[in-house]
Design a protein around this motif. Structure first.
Motif, mmCIF file in Angstrom:
data_model
loop_
_atom_site.group_PDB
_atom_site.id
_atom_site.type_symbol
_atom_site.label_atom_id
_atom_site.label_comp_id
_atom_site.label_asym_id
_atom_site.label_seq_id
_atom_site.Cartn_x
_atom_site.Cartn_y
_atom_site.Cartn_z
ATOM 1 N N ARG A 47 0.865 -1.183 0.000
ATOM 2 C CA ARG A 47 0.000 0.000 0.000
ATOM 3 C C ARG A 47 0.895 1.225 0.000
ATOM 4 O O ARG A 47 1.780 1.359 0.846
ATOM 5 C CB ARG A 47 -0.921 0.008 1.219
ATOM 6 N N SER A 48 0.655 2.124 -0.946
ATOM 7 C CA SER A 48 1.593 3.212 -1.182
ATOM 8 C C SER A 48 0.867 4.464 -1.652
ATOM 9 O O SER A 48 -0.201 4.389 -2.267
ATOM 10 C CB SER A 48 2.620 2.777 -2.233
ATOM 11 N N THR A 49 1.472 5.606 -1.376
ATOM 12 C CA THR A 49 0.962 6.869 -1.900
ATOM 13 C C THR A 49 1.578 7.214 -3.250
ATOM 14 O O THR A 49 1.164 8.181 -3.881
ATOM 15 C CB THR A 49 1.259 8.024 -0.917
ATOM 16 N N THR A 50 2.567 6.447 -3.690
ATOM 17 C CA THR A 50 3.250 6.737 -4.953
ATOM 18 C C THR A 50 2.427 6.223 -6.122
ATOM 19 O O THR A 50 1.954 5.077 -6.096
ATOM 20 C CB THR A 50 4.633 6.080 -4.984
ATOM 21 N N ASP A 51 2.254 7.045 -7.156
ATOM 22 C CA ASP A 51 1.464 6.655 -8.315
ATOM 23 C C ASP A 51 1.980 5.341 -8.902
ATOM 24 O O ASP A 51 3.190 5.137 -9.051
ATOM 25 C CB ASP A 51 1.521 7.730 -9.398
ATOM 26 N N ILE A 52 1.051 4.470 -9.266
ATOM 27 C CA ILE A 52 1.417 3.185 -9.865
ATOM 28 C C ILE A 52 2.263 3.385 -11.115
ATOM 29 O O ILE A 52 3.220 2.654 -11.367
ATOM 30 C CB ILE A 52 0.153 2.369 -10.196
ATOM 31 N N SER A 53 1.910 4.397 -11.915
ATOM 32 C CA SER A 53 2.647 4.624 -13.160
ATOM 33 C C SER A 53 4.116 4.939 -12.902
ATOM 34 O O SER A 53 4.976 4.681 -13.752
ATOM 35 C CB SER A 53 2.007 5.771 -13.945
ATOM 36 N N ILE A 54 4.414 5.480 -11.722
ATOM 37 C CA ILE A 54 5.789 5.832 -11.375
ATOM 38 C C ILE A 54 6.506 4.672 -10.691
ATOM 39 O O ILE A 54 7.650 4.349 -11.008
ATOM 40 C CB ILE A 54 5.809 7.090 -10.479
ATOM 41 N N VAL A 90 -5.352 -6.525 12.521
ATOM 42 C CA VAL A 90 -5.857 -7.099 11.267
ATOM 43 C C VAL A 90 -4.725 -7.149 10.237
ATOM 44 O O VAL A 90 -4.116 -6.121 9.944
ATOM 45 C CB VAL A 90 -7.024 -6.249 10.721
ATOM 46 N N PRO A 91 -4.444 -8.319 9.658
ATOM 47 C CA PRO A 91 -3.453 -8.358 8.577
ATOM 48 C C PRO A 91 -3.972 -7.593 7.365
ATOM 49 O O PRO A 91 -5.078 -7.852 6.890
ATOM 50 C CB PRO A 91 -3.333 -9.859 8.264
ATOM 51 N N GLY A 92 -3.204 -6.640 6.903
ATOM 52 C CA GLY A 92 -3.601 -5.856 5.742
ATOM 53 C C GLY A 92 -2.448 -5.801 4.764
ATOM 54 O O GLY A 92 -2.246 -6.722 3.976
ATOM 55 N N ALA A 93 -1.680 -4.736 4.829
ATOM 56 C CA ALA A 93 -0.520 -4.605 3.956
ATOM 57 C C ALA A 93 0.672 -5.363 4.527
ATOM 58 O O ALA A 93 0.826 -5.504 5.745
ATOM 59 C CB ALA A 93 -0.166 -3.135 3.774
ATOM 60 N N ASP A 94 1.528 -5.838 3.625
ATOM 61 C CA ASP A 94 2.837 -6.345 4.020
ATOM 62 C C ASP A 94 3.863 -5.220 4.035
ATOM 63 O O ASP A 94 4.882 -5.308 4.724
ATOM 64 C CB ASP A 94 3.297 -7.433 3.048
ATOM 65 N N ILE A 95 3.589 -4.169 3.246
ATOM 66 C CA ILE A 95 4.466 -3.006 3.149
ATOM 67 C C ILE A 95 3.593 -1.768 3.048
ATOM 68 O O ILE A 95 2.591 -1.756 2.326
ATOM 69 C CB ILE A 95 5.372 -3.086 1.891
ATOM 70 N N GLN A 132 1.777 -6.854 11.692
ATOM 71 C CA GLN A 132 0.884 -7.964 11.406
ATOM 72 C C GLN A 132 0.998 -8.448 9.961
ATOM 73 O O GLN A 132 0.144 -9.191 9.462
ATOM 74 C CB GLN A 132 -0.572 -7.597 11.718
ATOM 75 N N ALA A 133 2.073 -8.056 9.268
ATOM 76 C CA ALA A 133 2.275 -8.468 7.876
ATOM 77 C C ALA A 133 2.295 -9.990 7.757
ATOM 78 O O ALA A 133 2.934 -10.685 8.547
ATOM 79 C CB ALA A 133 3.574 -7.884 7.338
ATOM 80 N N LYS A 134 1.599 -10.514 6.738
ATOM 81 C CA LYS A 134 1.573 -11.956 6.508
ATOM 82 C C LYS A 134 2.838 -12.437 5.805
ATOM 83 O O LYS A 134 3.237 -13.589 5.969
ATOM 84 C CB LYS A 134 0.355 -12.321 5.641
ATOM 85 N N ASN A 135 3.433 -11.572 4.999
ATOM 86 C CA ASN A 135 4.561 -11.971 4.150
ATOM 87 C C ASN A 135 5.785 -11.139 4.496
ATOM 88 O O ASN A 135 6.346 -10.437 3.661
ATOM 89 C CB ASN A 135 4.182 -11.796 2.676
ATOM 90 N N GLU A 136 6.203 -11.235 5.745
ATOM 91 C CA GLU A 136 7.273 -10.384 6.252
ATOM 92 C C GLU A 136 8.599 -10.642 5.550
ATOM 93 O O GLU A 136 9.354 -9.705 5.269
ATOM 94 C CB GLU A 136 7.419 -10.596 7.761
#
Length: 357
Positions: A45-52, A91-96, A276-280
């Motif tokens: 989960r990120s604030t950086t545009d996907i295109s970038i 709650v497990p949500g984002a890993d990053i 709580q990351a699932k894929n640490e």
């Protein structure tokens, strides 16, 4: 690499009531990188545009065959609220989580929401770019002044905040209603830059007063502001992320960029692994990749480590002295910006400058 992409665009800040009665804003966009079906999924989960940031993700996946990355693009305030709630509820949500709202990320670490990690590469980061082995600065992006090259005369291009003040001072200034900056209530990054300005410069109060008197525009989102300058709706934009401005400039030479010589704020987007990351393990591998020479090259190519700050030999650019650079370091001092009373006082003053329609 086969890539399945789907985009979920929010037409507005639509809220959905859950069974608990709490409201959650949907993410802006989602894209899936890597295999369509796999048991190994890394949620970013990120604030950086996907295109970038997408090409950076693809570079990483070339080193991790069989891994899928689900990349969710969020606004900084919404990402902060969601991350806090996941942390509080376990709650497990984002890993990053990667965010330009650095002050918000420091607060999440302070609230024990982050997993700890240490490696040879993380230890090589300067102290200002790592905090408690739980938060790491991965980019270098200046806050710049953007202007329209076709509509702003050369003699009017502001090289400092004092120059911008001079442009806005005359009662009949042609820049009235044509200067834009972030809406700091909508943008966590905009709030961070404005708060850093208030701590850094004696010009902040005068600049804010000039914005109000000249009917400057307070609006959302880097790309929208830069596009507005290119199209001539705005003539100048203040405190815009240089990485986005330079990326836009590559395809539109109407955009001019200035690193203010009185001082230039430098942002490092921060990387956190929620506790709580699932894929640490894969999250740690992604962090090490970003700090490696290959990852650094990918970030440079994406302009997230900005060439505006460097000459070919890696030193600070000739236009800007090293003493004019003001990196926003990772420290508990950033949490002052989120103190409830401090924030409300700051926002009240901002609202008086930009009262809205």
């Amino acid at each position: 690499m086969k890539r399945l992409a789907y985009r979920l665009k929010c037409l507005a800040a639509v809220v959905m009531l859950l069974a608990t009665g709490r409201a959650v804003s949907a993410q802006e966009l989602v894209e899936i990188f890597g295999p369509e079906t796999t048991n190994r999924v890394l949620v970013v989960r990120s604030t950086t545009d996907i295109s970038i940031f997408g090409p950076v993700v693809e570079s990483f996946l070339r080193t991790r065959p069989g891994l899928q990355v689900r990349y969710e693009q969020w606004g900084s305030n919404e990402l902060y609220r969601l991350s806090r709630r996941d942390c509080r509820d376990g709650v497990p949500g984002a890993d990053i989580v990667i965010s330009s709202g650095v002050h918000q990320m420091v607060q999440l670490v302070n609230e024990a929401c982050a997993a700890s990690y240490r490696s040879r590469l993380t230890e090589q980061l300067p102290e200002a770019l790592r905090w408690r082995d739980e938060l790491w600065g991965i980019t270098r992006e200046p806050a710049v002044i953007v202007y329209n090259r076709e509509l702003v005369p050369v003699e009017d291009i502001p090289q400092t905040r004092f120059d911008l003040l001079d442009l806005l001072r005359p009662s009949g200034t042609p820049y009235a209603g044509r200067v834009a900056t972030y809406d700091i209530e909508q943008s966590g990054l905009g709030y961070l830059f404005a708060f850093a300005d208030a701590q850094e410069a004696t010009t902040f109060g005068a600049l804010q007063e000039s914005f109000g008197r000249s009917q400057a525009i307070s609006t959302c989102c880097s790309v929208d502001i830069i596009k507005g300058v290119a199209e001539g709706r705005y003539l100048i934009a203040y405190n815009v992320l240089g990485s986005y401005a330079q990326g836009y400039q590559l395809n539109d030479d109407r955009i001019g960029i200035v690193l203010p010589s009185d001082y230039t704020l430098v942002l490092s987007r921060t990387f956190m692994i929620p506790k709580q990351a699932k894929n640490e393990a894969e999250a740690e591998a992604f962090l090490d990749f970003l700090l490696s020479s290959e990852g650094t090259l990918a970030l440079r190519t994406a302009l997230l480590i900005s060439p505006l700050l460097e000459t070919e030999d890696g030193n600070e650019g000739e236009v800007l002295s090293s003493t004019a650079l003001r990196p926003i370091g990772l420290s508990p001092a950033l949490m002052v910006a989120l103190d409830a009373l401090t924030r409300e006082t700051f926002l009240r003053r901002w609202r008086s400058t930009f009262p809205g329609p």
